[in-house]
Design an enzyme around this catalytic site. Structure first.
Site, PDB file in Angstrom:
ATOM      1  N   ALA A  15      32.355  45.330  46.294  1.00  0.00           N
ATOM      2  CA  ALA A  15      32.262  44.382  47.402  1.00  0.00           C
ATOM      3  C   ALA A  15      33.629  43.892  47.860  1.00  0.00           C
ATOM      4  CB  ALA A  15      31.386  43.198  47.006  1.00  0.00           C
ATOM      5  N   ASP A  23      26.780  48.094  47.910  1.00  0.00           N
ATOM      6  CA  ASP A  23      26.603  48.017  46.470  1.00  0.00           C
ATOM      7  C   ASP A  23      27.438  49.117  45.825  1.00  0.00           C
ATOM      8  OD1 ASP A  23      24.278  46.419  44.705  1.00  0.00           O
ATOM      9  OD2 ASP A  23      25.123  48.170  43.697  1.00  0.00           O
ATOM     10  N   PHE A  63      26.449  43.094  47.496  1.00  0.00           N
ATOM     11  CA  PHE A  63      25.721  43.147  46.210  1.00  0.00           C
ATOM     12  C   PHE A  63      24.228  43.334  46.502  1.00  0.00           C
ATOM     13  CE2 PHE A  63      29.329  40.203  45.871  1.00  0.00           C
ATOM     14  CZ  PHE A  63      30.084  40.801  44.868  1.00  0.00           C
ATOM     15  N   CYS A  71      24.352  32.497  40.481  1.00  0.00           N
ATOM     16  CA  CYS A  71      23.370  32.368  39.408  1.00  0.00           C
ATOM     17  C   CYS A  71      24.041  31.958  38.100  1.00  0.00           C
ATOM     18  CB  CYS A  71      22.594  33.674  39.224  1.00  0.00           C
ATOM     19  SG  CYS A  71      23.628  35.095  38.822  1.00  0.00           S
TER      20      CYS A  71
END
Length: 398
Positions: free
Chosen positions: A279, A250, A228, A339
């Site tokens: 990925a 990516d 990523f 995240c």
């Protein structure tokens, strides 16, 4: 101008007095102040059941979070002068911490501007507005930023899906000045190019800068896989710090074009290569080919955007990290991030442990990181502490 009043039900101000900034629609006294009577983005005086003034807020009757506090000082109305003040206070923190103007300048609730994010790229600013209240103050925001910083250009990147929850349209537009197709930024001893118009989020992931810095002592002479990768921030910095080779993976051709440009910009193009692929599929192919790496970096987009996605998203984090471990050497380093706010640190660490046991590997947690100080955490609002990064030594099973 008379400002309308939003009344709370009895006892509903306790969380707000403790520091929170959000009012939920079920906390409002709809008999005394029907939500349907307010316009999205309108300024309101927030009062408790006993008619005691609490704060100035802005309202959106169409959202579950129907009001957000912007000032607890009755004499300080939420106008452009308040925005100028908030920007100056935020700038005071960043000026103390950063030598050069490349950082997140405003981080929503944590900087007293709910629904507003501003990233700084030297002479250019990228603004992202996610609430009706800030959308209604768009011109005041642009005016305040121009007054304090005098940038060469301000870009509105209002194309995030979160806006739809507030009933807002998506768009991207230049608000003032001019914005080049690509801008340069500095991070550590590296320079990078990125696109503010087409890049992910606002064009750069400033929240990981401190964590990328933490990686550098590990990389000298190592073979690195950067999953990523986006524009190559992790991978190019690793190569510049002495990694023997870096492969950036990516799914976006545009992102990998930036990787190649940034590798050349930093004189490491001979040690950085790219692979355009999903990925998960890339890891499967690399494992099949017998490839092994000393360090694997896993920094995916949020797999869990809503609470109902927790089970499926947790499985995705386990799968990607287990696959990453499968291409690590006998004594490798896995750097794994999330995240997703709904994936808290302990859950992520437990998920990584499960993945290691499924591959019959032994983990040692050697370092852990969070978002940088230009993304300060509001202690009363857990959602502002969203980023987790773990540095794990991956060994054969005991």
């Amino acid at each position: 101008m008379e400002i309308p009043i939003l009344f709370l039900k009895k006892g509903q101000e306790r969380r707000l007095r403790a520091g929170h900034l959000w009012v939920y629609s079920n906390e409002v006294d709809n008999r005394r102040s029907p939500l349907k009577d307010f316009r999205p983005g309108e300024t309101v005086a927030l009062m408790n059941h006993e008619e005691k003034w609490l704060a100035w807020a802005y309202v959106n009757p169409n959202s579950l979070i129907c009001a957000r506090i912007v000032s607890r000082q009755q004499e300080r109305l939420p106008d452009q002068s308040l925005l100028v003040h908030r920007i100056k206070v935020a700038l005071g923190l960043r000026d103390r911490l950063y030598e050069k103007p490349f950082y997140r300048l405003l981080f929503g609730e944590s900087d007293g501007v709910p629904g507003l994010v501003v990233d700084r790229f030297g002479d250019w600013l990228v603004v992202q507005i996610t609430t009706a209240g800030m959308e209604a103050r768009k011109e005041a925001i642009i005016g305040a930023l121009n007054k304090v910083l005098r940038p060469r250009g301000i870009l509105l990147r209002n194309d995030t899906g979160v806006r739809e929850l507030e009933g807002l349209e998506r768009y991207v537009e230049v608000a003032s000045g001019d914005i080049p197709e690509r801008v340069r930024l500095q991070e550590g001893d590296c320079e990078f190019e990125t696109s503010l118009f087409e890049g992910q989020k606002t064009g750069w992931f400033y929240d990981q800068v401190a964590n990328r810095e933490r990686l550098l002592p590990w990389v000298a002479g190592r073979r690195v896989l950067d999953l990523f990768s986006y524009a190559g921030a992790w991978g190019v910095r690793a190569a510049r710090a002495g990694a023997a080779s870096v492969t950036c993976v990516d799914s976006s051709a545009g992102a990998l074009e930036l990787v190649n440009a940034n590798a050349a910009l930093n004189g490491v193009q001979d040690r950085v290569d790219t692979l355009q692929e999903d990925a998960f599929r890339a890891l499967k192919a690399l494992r099949h080919e017998g490839e092994r790496y000393d360090i694997v970096l896993v920094d995916p987009p949020a797999f869990i955007k809503r609470k109902k996605d927790l089970k499926e998203g947790t499985l995705a984090y386990r799968r990607i990290n287990e696959a990453a471990m499968s291409v690590l050497g006998r004594d490798g380093l896995l750097v794994s991030s999330s995240c997703s706010w709904h994936m808290d640190g302990e859950r992520l660490l437990n998920t990584l442990q499960q993945a290691s046991r499924h591959r019959d590997r032994f983990l040692q947690l050697v370092e852990r990181g969070q978002q940088g100080p230009d993304h300060p955490v509001h202690p009363a609002i857990g959602e502002t502490a969203y980023l987790k990064t773990f540095y794990l030594r991956v060994l054969p099973s005991l």
